[in-house]
Design a protein around this motif. Sequence first.
Motif, PDB file in Angstrom:
ATOM      1  N   ALA A 101      -0.838   2.575  -9.912  1.00  0.00           N
ATOM      2  CA  ALA A 101      -1.520   3.733  -9.307  1.00  0.00           C
ATOM      3  C   ALA A 101      -0.952   5.066  -9.767  1.00  0.00           C
ATOM      4  CB  ALA A 101      -1.452   3.635  -7.781  1.00  0.00           C
ATOM      5  N   HIS A 102       0.354   5.155  -9.887  1.00  0.00           N
ATOM      6  CA  HIS A 102       0.994   6.456 -10.126  1.00  0.00           C
ATOM      7  C   HIS A 102       1.393   6.714 -11.576  1.00  0.00           C
ATOM      8  CE1 HIS A 102       1.078   7.493  -5.922  1.00  0.00           C
ATOM      9  NE2 HIS A 102       1.679   6.353  -5.622  1.00  0.00           N
ATOM     10  N   GLU A 103       1.411   5.678 -12.396  1.00  0.00           N
ATOM     11  CA  GLU A 103       1.817   5.875 -13.790  1.00  0.00           C
ATOM     12  C   GLU A 103       0.730   5.462 -14.780  1.00  0.00           C
ATOM     13  OE1 GLU A 103       6.623   5.383 -13.232  1.00  0.00           O
ATOM     14  OE2 GLU A 103       5.477   3.592 -13.748  1.00  0.00           O
ATOM     15  N   LEU A 104       0.172   4.280 -14.594  1.00  0.00           N
ATOM     16  CA  LEU A 104      -0.838   3.814 -15.547  1.00  0.00           C
ATOM     17  C   LEU A 104      -2.126   4.637 -15.469  1.00  0.00           C
ATOM     18  CD1 LEU A 104      -1.813   1.941 -17.711  1.00  0.00           C
ATOM     19  CD2 LEU A 104      -2.357   0.224 -15.957  1.00  0.00           C
ATOM     20  N   ILE A 105      -2.633   4.858 -14.267  1.00  0.00           N
ATOM     21  CA  ILE A 105      -3.879   5.624 -14.122  1.00  0.00           C
ATOM     22  C   ILE A 105      -3.729   7.047 -14.683  1.00  0.00           C
ATOM     23  CG2 ILE A 105      -5.366   6.749 -12.417  1.00  0.00           C
ATOM     24  CD1 ILE A 105      -6.128   3.864 -13.089  1.00  0.00           C
ATOM     25  N   PRO A 106      -2.671   7.799 -14.338  1.00  0.00           N
ATOM     26  CA  PRO A 106      -2.517   9.128 -14.946  1.00  0.00           C
ATOM     27  C   PRO A 106      -2.432   9.079 -16.474  1.00  0.00           C
ATOM     28  CG  PRO A 106      -1.122   8.950 -13.028  1.00  0.00           C
ATOM     29  CD  PRO A 106      -1.660   7.576 -13.277  1.00  0.00           C
ATOM     30  N   TYR A 107      -1.779   8.046 -17.016  1.00  0.00           N
ATOM     31  CA  TYR A 107      -1.679   7.921 -18.469  1.00  0.00           C
ATOM     32  C   TYR A 107      -3.055   7.708 -19.099  1.00  0.00           C
ATOM     33  CZ  TYR A 107      -0.708   6.047 -23.075  1.00  0.00           C
ATOM     34  OH  TYR A 107      -0.704   5.845 -24.435  1.00  0.00           O
ATOM     35  N   ILE A 108      -3.839   6.806 -18.520  1.00  0.00           N
ATOM     36  CA  ILE A 108      -5.172   6.530 -19.056  1.00  0.00           C
ATOM     37  C   ILE A 108      -6.067   7.767 -18.935  1.00  0.00           C
ATOM     38  CG2 ILE A 108      -7.256   5.128 -18.765  1.00  0.00           C
ATOM     39  CD1 ILE A 108      -4.906   3.634 -20.019  1.00  0.00           C
ATOM     40  N   ASP A 109      -6.020   8.418 -17.776  1.00  0.00           N
ATOM     41  CA  ASP A 109      -6.858   9.611 -17.576  1.00  0.00           C
ATOM     42  C   ASP A 109      -6.481  10.749 -18.528  1.00  0.00           C
ATOM     43  OD1 ASP A 109      -8.345   8.407 -15.621  1.00  0.00           O
ATOM     44  OD2 ASP A 109      -7.344   9.391 -13.937  1.00  0.00           O
ATOM     45  N   GLU A 110      -5.210  10.823 -18.859  1.00  0.00           N
ATOM     46  CA  GLU A 110      -4.744  11.905 -19.732  1.00  0.00           C
ATOM     47  C   GLU A 110      -5.101  11.659 -21.195  1.00  0.00           C
ATOM     48  OE1 GLU A 110      -0.512  13.985 -21.072  1.00  0.00           O
ATOM     49  OE2 GLU A 110      -0.644  12.922 -19.151  1.00  0.00           O
ATOM     50  N   LEU A 134      -5.904  -7.104  -5.630  1.00  0.00           N
ATOM     51  CA  LEU A 134      -6.469  -6.837  -4.311  1.00  0.00           C
ATOM     52  C   LEU A 134      -5.550  -5.944  -3.483  1.00  0.00           C
ATOM     53  CD1 LEU A 134      -8.514  -7.293  -2.029  1.00  0.00           C
ATOM     54  CD2 LEU A 134      -7.286  -9.407  -1.466  1.00  0.00           C
ATOM     55  N   LEU A 135      -4.265  -6.244  -3.469  1.00  0.00           N
ATOM     56  CA  LEU A 135      -3.333  -5.474  -2.650  1.00  0.00           C
ATOM     57  C   LEU A 135      -3.195  -4.037  -3.163  1.00  0.00           C
ATOM     58  CD1 LEU A 135      -0.568  -8.167  -1.991  1.00  0.00           C
ATOM     59  CD2 LEU A 135      -2.420  -7.431  -0.474  1.00  0.00           C
ATOM     60  N   THR A 136      -3.279  -3.859  -4.478  1.00  0.00           N
ATOM     61  CA  THR A 136      -3.229  -2.507  -5.043  1.00  0.00           C
ATOM     62  C   THR A 136      -4.455  -1.710  -4.636  1.00  0.00           C
ATOM     63  OG1 THR A 136      -1.957  -3.312  -6.947  1.00  0.00           O
ATOM     64  CG2 THR A 136      -3.055  -1.181  -7.177  1.00  0.00           C
ATOM     65  N   ALA A 137      -5.631  -2.342  -4.727  1.00  0.00           N
ATOM     66  CA  ALA A 137      -6.878  -1.659  -4.355  1.00  0.00           C
ATOM     67  C   ALA A 137      -6.898  -1.318  -2.870  1.00  0.00           C
ATOM     68  CB  ALA A 137      -8.073  -2.528  -4.717  1.00  0.00           C
ATOM     69  N   LEU A 138      -6.354  -2.208  -2.044  1.00  0.00           N
ATOM     70  CA  LEU A 138      -6.311  -1.947  -0.600  1.00  0.00           C
ATOM     71  C   LEU A 138      -5.378  -0.782  -0.283  1.00  0.00           C
ATOM     72  CD1 LEU A 138      -6.189  -5.599   0.776  1.00  0.00           C
ATOM     73  CD2 LEU A 138      -8.092  -3.987   1.023  1.00  0.00           C
ATOM     74  N   LYS A 139      -4.283  -0.693  -1.027  1.00  0.00           N
ATOM     75  CA  LYS A 139      -3.313   0.373  -0.767  1.00  0.00           C
ATOM     76  C   LYS A 139      -3.797   1.722  -1.294  1.00  0.00           C
ATOM     77  CE  LYS A 139       1.580   1.485  -0.915  1.00  0.00           C
ATOM     78  NZ  LYS A 139       2.940   0.936  -1.076  1.00  0.00           N
ATOM     79  N   TYR A 140      -4.585   1.699  -2.392  1.00  0.00           N
ATOM     80  CA  TYR A 140      -5.055   2.939  -3.005  1.00  0.00           C
ATOM     81  C   TYR A 140      -6.582   2.915  -3.170  1.00  0.00           C
ATOM     82  CZ  TYR A 140      -0.149   3.795  -4.101  1.00  0.00           C
ATOM     83  OH  TYR A 140       1.206   4.006  -4.018  1.00  0.00           O
ATOM     84  N   PRO A 141      -7.319   2.894  -2.052  1.00  0.00           N
ATOM     85  CA  PRO A 141      -8.790   2.806  -2.140  1.00  0.00           C
ATOM     86  C   PRO A 141      -9.436   4.029  -2.774  1.00  0.00           C
ATOM     87  CG  PRO A 141      -8.106   3.257   0.118  1.00  0.00           C
ATOM     88  CD  PRO A 141      -6.850   2.957  -0.655  1.00  0.00           C
ATOM     89  N   ASN A 142      -8.770   5.174  -2.744  1.00  0.00           N
ATOM     90  CA  ASN A 142      -9.324   6.357  -3.399  1.00  0.00           C
ATOM     91  C   ASN A 142      -9.110   6.331  -4.905  1.00  0.00           C
ATOM     92  OD1 ASN A 142     -10.141   7.493  -0.946  1.00  0.00           O
ATOM     93  ND2 ASN A 142      -8.115   8.379  -0.603  1.00  0.00           N
ATOM     94  N   CYS A 143      -8.204   5.471  -5.343  1.00  0.00           N
ATOM     95  CA  CYS A 143      -7.866   5.370  -6.761  1.00  0.00           C
ATOM     96  C   CYS A 143      -8.681   4.279  -7.453  1.00  0.00           C
ATOM     97  CB  CYS A 143      -6.372   5.086  -6.896  1.00  0.00           C
ATOM     98  SG  CYS A 143      -5.718   5.291  -8.543  1.00  0.00           S
ATOM     99  N   PHE A 144      -8.967   3.193  -6.707  1.00  0.00           N
ATOM    100  CA  PHE A 144      -9.688   2.053  -7.262  1.00  0.00           C
ATOM    101  C   PHE A 144     -10.877   1.717  -6.366  1.00  0.00           C
ATOM    102  CE2 PHE A 144      -5.177   1.564  -8.342  1.00  0.00           C
ATOM    103  CZ  PHE A 144      -5.253   1.540  -9.731  1.00  0.00           C
ATOM    104  N   GLY A 145     -12.066   1.677  -6.950  1.00  0.00           N
ATOM    105  CA  GLY A 145     -13.263   1.417  -6.158  1.00  0.00           C
ATOM    106  C   GLY A 145     -13.812   0.018  -6.280  1.00  0.00           C
TER     107      GLY A 145
END
Length: 242
Positions: A101-110, A134-145
């Motif tokens: 959530a905090h490292e891979l997504i910002p890297y891909i978006d950048e 599943l647990l990642t998506a549940l913890k960060y629902p605004n990050c993963f839809g």
Amino acid sequence: MNYGKIEEVTLYSKALNEEMQLLIHLPHHYSPLYKHSVLIASDGKDYFQYGRIGRVADELMEEGEIDNMIVVGVPYKSVMERRRMYHPEGDRHEAYIRFLAHELIPYIDENYPTYQVGAGRGLIGDSLAATISLLTALKYPNCFGKVMLHSPYVDESVLEKVKQAKDPSSLSIYHVIGLEETEVQTTVDGIRDFLTPNRQLNEAIKEKGFPYFYEEFEGNHTWKNWQKDVKRALLKSYNDAK
């Protein structure tokens, strides 16, 4: 048929304190001028090698069945490291979720042209890789839809996380399990019944009201069955008309 290419990238993770290998599949017609959806696969090498996910995505994009998509595979270094990161009781479990959530997504978006919204991002995994997705998506629902689950490992902690979800409408779930997955040989926990707890997960997800697809297939806990399902998983998750 034109197929895309896979870029191999190394990203240092502060959360995990190590270099993480990434396999980034770009479509044949990739251009920085166009936005792309993103799909992140834990067990990433397996999804490319056994699941043929890059080829499937290419074919669906070529046929106009799904929009432009970048698939990011995150391979595991060893079976034991996989368990440490993916299992709910693994000592690196929370750190791996932070990495996604905090490292891979910002890297891909950048570095790639992405939509940069939860609805444009998905997670996919098999077995323990499905669990961590599943647990990642549940913890960060605004990050993963979106999350796609191929025969996830399910225990009481996983069921509890589903029951505690705050906003089920923000996350669509795709979930399949095999009818023969009653005696699955695991690396550490011996032989486990996957089917019964997956049925409990199905009930918990339905009760919560997530946008949801569920099916029990004829087969067991192997890539032979999951590979055949990858196409439908992508269609159901990235093309609402399918």
